[in-house]
Scaffold this active site. Structure first.
Site, PDB file in Angstrom:
ATOM      1  N   PRO A 167     -53.761 100.453  90.354  1.00 54.97           N
ATOM      2  CA  PRO A 167     -53.722 100.261  88.894  1.00 54.97           C
ATOM      3  C   PRO A 167     -54.372  98.939  88.514  1.00 54.97           C
ATOM      4  CG  PRO A 167     -51.572 100.926  89.729  1.00 54.97           C
ATOM      5  CD  PRO A 167     -52.411 100.609  90.921  1.00 54.97           C
ATOM      6  N   ARG A 168     -55.128  98.959  87.457  1.00 56.93           N
ATOM      7  CA  ARG A 168     -55.855  97.773  87.022  1.00 56.93           C
ATOM      8  C   ARG A 168     -54.909  96.693  86.510  1.00 56.93           C
ATOM      9  NH1 ARG A 168     -57.568  95.843  82.287  1.00 56.93           N
ATOM     10  NH2 ARG A 168     -56.602  97.598  81.192  1.00 56.93           N
ATOM     11  N   GLN A 169     -55.118  95.476  86.958  1.00 52.50           N
ATOM     12  CA  GLN A 169     -54.370  94.298  86.500  1.00 52.50           C
ATOM     13  C   GLN A 169     -52.860  94.489  86.590  1.00 52.50           C
ATOM     14  OE1 GLN A 169     -55.784  93.162  82.603  1.00 52.50           O
ATOM     15  NE2 GLN A 169     -57.897  92.924  83.279  1.00 52.50           N
TER      16      GLN A 169
ATOM     17  N   LEU B 153     -50.921  93.966  91.945  1.00 50.80           N
ATOM     18  CA  LEU B 153     -50.710  94.617  93.243  1.00 50.80           C
ATOM     19  C   LEU B 153     -51.822  94.288  94.237  1.00 50.80           C
ATOM     20  CD1 LEU B 153     -49.546  98.084  91.877  1.00 50.80           C
ATOM     21  CD2 LEU B 153     -48.099  96.337  92.940  1.00 50.80           C
TER      22      LEU B 153
ATOM     23  N   GLY C 109     -55.197  94.521  94.058  1.00 46.66           N
ATOM     24  CA  GLY C 109     -56.229  95.531  94.226  1.00 46.66           C
ATOM     25  C   GLY C 109     -57.555  94.959  94.698  1.00 46.66           C
ATOM     26  N   SER C 110     -57.919  93.774  94.201  1.00 47.43           N
ATOM     27  CA  SER C 110     -59.191  93.165  94.606  1.00 47.43           C
ATOM     28  C   SER C 110     -59.186  92.789  96.084  1.00 47.43           C
ATOM     29  CB  SER C 110     -59.479  91.929  93.752  1.00 47.43           C
ATOM     30  OG  SER C 110     -59.708  92.276  92.406  1.00 47.43           O
TER      31      SER C 110
ATOM     32  N   ALA D 167     -57.449  94.058  98.364  1.00 45.33           N
ATOM     33  CA  ALA D 167     -57.422  95.264  99.197  1.00 45.33           C
ATOM     34  C   ALA D 167     -58.845  95.730  99.499  1.00 45.33           C
ATOM     35  CB  ALA D 167     -56.641  96.374  98.493  1.00 45.33           C
TER      36      ALA D 167
ATOM     37  N   ASP E 265     -50.883  87.649  99.775  1.00 47.87           N
ATOM     38  CA  ASP E 265     -51.376  89.013  99.604  1.00 47.87           C
ATOM     39  C   ASP E 265     -52.228  89.435 100.791  1.00 47.87           C
ATOM     40  OD1 ASP E 265     -50.258  88.364  97.216  1.00 47.87           O
ATOM     41  OD2 ASP E 265     -52.084  88.540  96.032  1.00 47.87           O
TER      42      ASP E 265
END
Length: 342
Positions: free
Chosen positions: A109-111, A114, A116-117, A119, A162
């Site tokens: 999910p964007r922003q 979690l 995401g970048s 990952a 992270d």
């Protein structure tokens, strides 16, 4: 032959790297996948959705930039290629003279806080390690540093927590005490049995437009020796230390208390304007039914624990379904049960 590697979304359960300790885990529901295949030229392939450069109209271009920013994943792939290459050169690691094409996909999910970048960067690094057959030459403890350095190349402000969770996978306890960093170049990372994690729930906004728009001064205050911030960070580190013990003992009542304390300490140090009204409201929705809750990262999503069992989970689900985040159509609240990645 092509390669495909995956890295998963991260949930920060307790602590903070700035405080010196953290407990985090990766979840199987959201991930980034990077594919590498040999090719005549080195090509970084844009994603059809996340790296758009063609739009139906100027207003739609502007709308897209306002909602998702200027950047997709191509810059992340380019940055880890540079950092990986420089690390190998500096450490006399020979690389074969072959080119490749990198592409990626993600359902994070964007922003939503979690990671995401990172990952995407983590999955790309894994591809590079195996394509060049150098995984055995770059210690697992150092790989989070490479991922972090790639993001720093792009001006992304981040920490090691992270990246450690995503490199190791599953549940990880981390100690970033300065003594370890100075002596080893990295912290002490302890993978734990994921079965220690009780049922947890994720709450996030579909369109987190208000994820905290006021710049935080906490890091600078910490560097300047602000006693209130230093004391608060030490308390956050102690929360992670105590949470590690609570998990090992499966004392989930204590874990719930520590999750609430972790958020309360963060709120005291950062203030509501920095945290953002949407983020705070997600925490309050969970607490309204007696669940404990805290951010999964810096904001955008909340992890919740229901110590009173299934009936409390039902109440939390209904509270999320009826929640209206703000008057500006910020988006619905998503509520999911997730699986810890193994």
């Amino acid at each position: 032959m092509g390669l495909e590697r995956r890295a998963y979304a991260r949930v920060g359960l307790l602590g903070n790297p700035s405080g010196g300790r953290a407990l985090s885990f990766t979840i199987a529901d959201f991930s980034a996948t990077v594919r590498l295949r040999p090719s005549p030229q080195l090509l970084i392939q844009p994603h059809l959705h996340h790296d758009l450069v063609a739009f139906p109209s100027l207003p739609q271009l502007v709308s897209r930039l306002q909602s998702e920013g200027y950047y997709g994943g191509v810059r992340l792939l380019m940055a880890i290629c540079k950092v990986f290459y420089n690390h190998c050169i500096q450490n006399n690691i020979s690389l074969k003279a072959e080119n490749f094409t990198l592409s990626y996909d993600t359902n994070n999910p964007r922003q939503a806080g979690l990671s995401g970048s990172s990952a995407i960067v983590c999955a790309a690094l894994s591809c590079l390690l195996d394509f060049y057959d150098v995984r055995h030459l770059i210690k697992v403890e150092m790989r989070p540093n490479l991922i972090l350095n790639a993001e720093k190349e792009l001006g992304i402000v981040a920490g090691l927590q992270d990246r450690v969770a995503q490199v190791y996978g599953g549940l990880v306890y981390m100690d970033f005490s300065q003594g370890y960093i100075d002596k080893l170049g990295h912290g002490i990372y302890m993978p734990l049995d994921v079965n220690l994690v009780p049922p947890l729930y994720l709450i996030y906004a579909e369109n987190p437009s208000d994820s905290g728009k006021v710049h935080s001064t906490v890091r600078q205050r910490w560097l300047d020796g602000d006693e209130f911030i230093i004391s608060g960070m030490k308390e956050v580190a102690q929360v992670a230390f105590d949470g590690h013990k609570a998990l090992l003992q499966k004392d989930y009542t204590e874990l719930a208390r520590l999750m609430n304390k972790n958020f309360d300490l963060r709120r005291e140090m950062f203030g509501d304007d920095v945290l953002g009204s949407v983020n705070i409201k997600m925490v309050e929705v969970a607490r309204s039914v007696g669940a404990s809750s805290k951010f999964t990262g810096s904001g955008g999503a909340v992890v919740a624990l229901c110590p009173d069992g299934d009936s409390q989970v039902e109440h939390l689900c209904k509270a999320c379904e009826s929640c209206s985040l703000d008057a500006n159509g910020c988006g619905a609240v998503k509520f999911i049960s997730f699986l810890v990645e193994r």
